[in-house]
Scaffold this motif. Structure first.
Motif, PDB file in Angstrom:
ATOM      1  N   SER A   1       0.823  -1.217   0.000  1.00  0.00           N
ATOM      2  CA  SER A   1       0.000   0.000   0.000  1.00  0.00           C
ATOM      3  C   SER A   1       0.856   1.267   0.000  1.00  0.00           C
ATOM      4  O   SER A   1       0.387   2.340  -0.368  1.00  0.00           O
ATOM      5  CB  SER A   1      -0.930   0.017   1.221  1.00  0.00           C
ATOM      6  N   ASP A   2       2.121   1.134   0.412  1.00  0.00           N
ATOM      7  CA  ASP A   2       3.026   2.291   0.420  1.00  0.00           C
ATOM      8  C   ASP A   2       3.587   2.607  -0.968  1.00  0.00           C
ATOM      9  O   ASP A   2       4.178   3.665  -1.175  1.00  0.00           O
ATOM     10  CB  ASP A   2       4.198   2.037   1.379  1.00  0.00           C
ATOM     11  N   ILE A   3       3.420   1.676  -1.919  1.00  0.00           N
ATOM     12  CA  ILE A   3       3.879   1.914  -3.296  1.00  0.00           C
ATOM     13  C   ILE A   3       2.853   2.796  -3.999  1.00  0.00           C
ATOM     14  O   ILE A   3       1.694   2.406  -4.159  1.00  0.00           O
ATOM     15  CB  ILE A   3       4.062   0.582  -4.044  1.00  0.00           C
ATOM     16  N   GLU A   4       3.272   3.984  -4.396  1.00  0.00           N
ATOM     17  CA  GLU A   4       2.329   4.981  -4.912  1.00  0.00           C
ATOM     18  C   GLU A   4       1.698   4.590  -6.243  1.00  0.00           C
ATOM     19  O   GLU A   4       0.520   4.797  -6.456  1.00  0.00           O
ATOM     20  CB  GLU A   4       3.031   6.346  -5.059  1.00  0.00           C
TER      21      GLU A   4
ATOM     22  N   ALA B   1      -8.291   1.773  -9.879  1.00  0.00           N
ATOM     23  CA  ALA B   1      -8.374   3.179 -10.264  1.00  0.00           C
ATOM     24  C   ALA B   1      -7.135   3.606 -11.047  1.00  0.00           C
ATOM     25  O   ALA B   1      -7.215   4.347 -12.028  1.00  0.00           O
ATOM     26  CB  ALA B   1      -8.545   4.055  -9.017  1.00  0.00           C
ATOM     27  N   GLN B   2      -5.953   3.115 -10.614  1.00  0.00           N
ATOM     28  CA  GLN B   2      -4.704   3.464 -11.307  1.00  0.00           C
ATOM     29  C   GLN B   2      -4.665   2.856 -12.708  1.00  0.00           C
ATOM     30  O   GLN B   2      -4.223   3.501 -13.662  1.00  0.00           O
ATOM     31  CB  GLN B   2      -3.511   2.978 -10.486  1.00  0.00           C
ATOM     32  N   VAL B   3      -5.130   1.627 -12.836  1.00  0.00           N
ATOM     33  CA  VAL B   3      -5.169   0.963 -14.146  1.00  0.00           C
ATOM     34  C   VAL B   3      -6.116   1.702 -15.087  1.00  0.00           C
ATOM     35  O   VAL B   3      -5.804   1.933 -16.256  1.00  0.00           O
ATOM     36  CB  VAL B   3      -5.604  -0.514 -13.992  1.00  0.00           C
TER      37      VAL B   3
ATOM     38  N   LEU C   1      -6.605  -2.204  -1.477  1.00  0.00           N
ATOM     39  CA  LEU C   1      -5.542  -2.285  -2.484  1.00  0.00           C
ATOM     40  C   LEU C   1      -6.106  -2.570  -3.876  1.00  0.00           C
ATOM     41  O   LEU C   1      -5.700  -1.943  -4.859  1.00  0.00           O
ATOM     42  CB  LEU C   1      -4.549  -3.389  -2.110  1.00  0.00           C
ATOM     43  N   VAL C   2      -7.047  -3.501  -3.947  1.00  0.00           N
ATOM     44  CA  VAL C   2      -7.651  -3.842  -5.241  1.00  0.00           C
ATOM     45  C   VAL C   2      -8.344  -2.627  -5.844  1.00  0.00           C
ATOM     46  O   VAL C   2      -8.212  -2.334  -7.037  1.00  0.00           O
ATOM     47  CB  VAL C   2      -8.653  -5.015  -5.080  1.00  0.00           C
ATOM     48  N   ALA C   3      -9.079  -1.887  -5.007  1.00  0.00           N
ATOM     49  CA  ALA C   3      -9.777  -0.691  -5.488  1.00  0.00           C
ATOM     50  C   ALA C   3      -8.779   0.381  -5.940  1.00  0.00           C
ATOM     51  O   ALA C   3      -8.978   1.042  -6.970  1.00  0.00           O
ATOM     52  CB  ALA C   3     -10.666  -0.138  -4.380  1.00  0.00           C
ATOM     53  N   LYS C   4      -7.704   0.546  -5.179  1.00  0.00           N
ATOM     54  CA  LYS C   4      -6.675   1.544  -5.511  1.00  0.00           C
ATOM     55  C   LYS C   4      -6.014   1.224  -6.845  1.00  0.00           C
ATOM     56  O   LYS C   4      -5.865   2.086  -7.713  1.00  0.00           O
ATOM     57  CB  LYS C   4      -5.629   1.582  -4.400  1.00  0.00           C
TER      58      LYS C   4
END
Length: 241
Positions: free
Chosen positions: A33-36, A80-82, A74-77
């Motif tokens: 989770s710390d990986i932006e 969103a990035q993808v 994490l999956v939601a984050k």
């Protein structure tokens, strides 16, 4: 360096899951989770999205609330990035196509413009320029109108979700209200179906109209309302109710 860290985390996560080491799994999830930023290529290579999504469904971690919540976050984050990365690539490709179309149109108009100027003299330069500009604007207007027309034609078919129980139906209605997207898309899961599935899970887990059922409803309703990424992931089908 960042890629090697992520690959190493993926290997350690496999080992921790195999050993059912909840403490180690949670530690790795916090580190991830710390990986932006997580790229599509790296997620495909490590299959971290699939692994972490499966953790939420594993019986071994069924009662590990912190692990399930962190995995869901994490999956939601990453989803969103993808989506953001895909949109950027799509816009970049679209920009190249528009530039190619514009250059092609300009090359077809140049001989006609040259002939008009040479035959009519400088007095008609302004008129030729106006004609050129008007022609250039036409494709953009047409593209915009077509996009608006396609957008406006999509209509969601009705979903029959009624349970026959007044209390349960009220809960589904409230979930529908918070899940309904401002702009619906064909690739989304039907928001009414998602709402009905969430309520069904609550009913199966806690029983209809119990205190635990109502408390869990309030918690989920609040999370969906406040967490835009979670809502988007539910509608996209990346997070199952």
């Amino acid at each position: 360096m960042e890629k090697e860290r992520v690959i190493n985390f993926a290997r350690e996560l496999d080992k921790a899951i195999h050993k059912i080491d909840a403490k180690k799994v949670l530690s790795i999830l916090h580190a991830l989770s710390d990986i932006e930023q997580m790229s599509i290529a790296l997620l495909k290579e490590t299959e971290l999205g699939k692994k972490i999504n499966n953790i939420r469904k594993m019986e071994s971690f069924k009662h590990e609330g912190n692990i399930r919540e962190m995995a869901q976050s994490l999956v939601a984050k990453w989803k969103a990035q993808v989506d953001k990365e895909k949109l950027h690539c799509k816009k970049k490709l679209s920009g190249k196509k528009k530039l190619k179309l514009k250059n092609g149109a300009a090359s077809h108009r140049k001989p006609q413009q040259s002939q008009t100027v040479s035959s009519n003299g400088n007095g008609n330069c302004a008129a030729a320029s106006a004609t050129h500009n008007g022609s250039a604007a036409a494709p953009s207007v047409a593209i915009a109108d077509t996009a608006a027309a396609v957008k406006s034609t999509f209509k969601r078919a009705p979903c029959h979700w009624q349970t026959g129980d007044d209390c349960r139906d009220r809960m589904v209605t409230k979930f529908i209200a918070v899940l309904k997207p401002a702009e619906d898309h064909a690739e989304f899961v039907h928001f009414e179906r998602v709402a009905a599935d969430i309520e069904q899970q609550l009913c199966d887990s806690y029983g209809a109209s119990t205190e635990a059922y109502r408390n869990k409803y309030r918690e989920l309703h609040f999370n969906i309302k406040k967490n835009v990424e979670l809502k988007r992931s539910l509608l996209a089908g990346h997070v199952k109710p």
